[in-house]
Write an enzyme that holds these catalytic residues in place. Structure first.
Site, PDB file in Angstrom:
ATOM      1  N   TYR A 140       0.865  -1.183   0.000  1.00 15.42           N
ATOM      2  CA  TYR A 140       0.000   0.000   0.000  1.00 15.42           C
ATOM      3  C   TYR A 140       0.898   1.228   0.000  1.00 15.42           C
ATOM      4  O   TYR A 140       1.559   1.528   0.993  1.00 15.42           O
ATOM      5  CB  TYR A 140      -0.901  -0.022   1.235  1.00 15.42           C
ATOM      6  CG  TYR A 140      -1.960   1.069   1.318  1.00 15.42           C
ATOM      7  CD1 TYR A 140      -2.069   2.083   0.370  1.00 15.42           C
ATOM      8  CD2 TYR A 140      -2.874   1.070   2.355  1.00 15.42           C
ATOM      9  CE1 TYR A 140      -3.035   3.062   0.460  1.00 15.42           C
ATOM     10  CE2 TYR A 140      -3.854   2.048   2.465  1.00 15.42           C
ATOM     11  CZ  TYR A 140      -3.932   3.039   1.525  1.00 15.42           C
ATOM     12  OH  TYR A 140      -4.889   4.011   1.626  1.00 15.42           O
ATOM     13  N   LYS A 168      -1.296  -1.198  -4.096  1.00 16.40           N
ATOM     14  CA  LYS A 168      -2.360  -0.194  -4.094  1.00 16.40           C
ATOM     15  C   LYS A 168      -1.674   1.154  -4.205  1.00 16.40           C
ATOM     16  O   LYS A 168      -0.985   1.598  -3.297  1.00 16.40           O
ATOM     17  CB  LYS A 168      -3.184  -0.272  -2.812  1.00 16.40           C
ATOM     18  CG  LYS A 168      -4.318   0.762  -2.726  1.00 16.40           C
ATOM     19  CD  LYS A 168      -5.080   0.602  -1.410  1.00 16.40           C
ATOM     20  CE  LYS A 168      -6.299   1.503  -1.355  1.00 16.40           C
ATOM     21  NZ  LYS A 168      -5.967   2.938  -1.208  1.00 16.40           N
TER      22      LYS A 168
END
Length: 304
Positions: A140, A168
């Site tokens: 992330y 992400k």
């Protein structure tokens, strides 16, 4: 790299909100009702415990409680990615093991925050999570909140591992998104993070998206994704502009998450107020939020 990761995980994921009772405690029943609310909207799955879910404001026990409620409600119906990022590596490892125990599909994590960590420290932090379970791991990257920018070199090293399946990308550069896709390779997942540039992210190589404002208009992002897949880019652009108009209005409130949670309450899905220091919605906001809620629902209805 397992060639099934794209087909298994690509798509639209709601970054699920928190769900508290009137005293501000995690409410498992409300968590379950919220998770159920997204079944049938067309989304691929849920991203649990991230920024929108206030995971960093919850204890480890609360984060476990949330995930257990989600899995009890939608396991097998929606793909569940669990954010396990925490300041202490040992806490993240424990959350990874718990996610595997309850049957989550993948785990994901930001770097540890507050301390300005070296690339080696972040890599070690993530590696301990990866080694703690057999679950797929999704990096992330959100430098505007963590202060750490994922480099292509670090991504390249991590992406060579079979269980590191994607990233992400919540940074604001679609060029970086495209470079991450190029670094990871054709079968490496990239999720667009900024909701206001979902279409741009998809055009630049993202395999789907994970976003917080999806939670009040999942049908619009599902339709946007479908238009992109069908090559109807002019119509997709027009829809993205309408979505961005909604996002701009949402950002006008003291708390984005408070505004979204309030609108869900208007639809009969109670989730409580966000946890301080995130601000609640004040009474003077009620009328304008009711109008915004009607506009969103009208736009969803028009698209069906």
């Amino acid at each position: 790299m397992n060639k099934n990761w794209i087909s298994k995980f690509a798509g639209v994921y709601v970054a699920m909100y928190s769900a508290y009772d009137e005293q501000g405690n995690v409410d498992s029943d409300r968590v379950r009702r919220l998770a159920r609310h997204y079944v049938g909207t067309g989304v691929k799955g849920l991203y649990v415990g991230g920024s929108s879910g206030e995971g960093m404001l919850q204890t480890e026990a609360e984060r476990r409680q949330v995930l257990e409620a989600v899995m009890a409600e939608v396991k097998g119906e929606l793909t569940v990615i669990v954010h396990v990022g925490a300041n202490a590596t040992r806490e993240s490892e424990a959350l990874c093991r718990h996610a595997e125990e309850v049957g989550a599909d993948a785990v994901s994590a930001v770097p540890s925050i507050y301390y300005r960590l070296s690339e080696r420290a972040v890599e070690t932090h993530w590696q301990r999570m990866i080694d703690s379970t057999n679950l797929p791991f999704i990096i992330y990257n959100i430098p505007q909140t963590t202060g750490f920018s994922l480099t292509p070199a670090l991504l390249g090293r991590m992406a060579r591992q079979e269980r590191v399946i994607g990233v992400k990308m919540s940074g604001e550069s679609t060029f970086e998104l495209q470079q991450f896709k190029a670094t990871g390779g054709e079968n490496f997942l990239v999720f667009n993070g900024p909701d206001e540039q979902y279409l741009a992210g998809r055009i630049m190589g993202a395999d789907g998206g994970i976003g917080g404002t999806y939670g009040v208009m999942p049908e619009l992002f599902v339709k946007l994704d479908r238009l992109f897949m069908q090559g109807e880019l002019a119509e997709a652009q027009a829809l993205q502009f309408k979505i961005n108009g909604i996002i701009k209005r949402l950002l006008g409130y003291p708390s984005l998450y408070g505004a979204c949670k309030h609108m869900l309450g208007l639809r009969g899905v109670e989730t409580g107020s966000p946890r301080m220091p995130l601000l609640p919605i004040e009474p003077e906001h009620a009328e304008s939020l009711a109008a915004l809620n009607r506009d969103i629902l009208d736009l969803i209805a028009a698209g069906k």
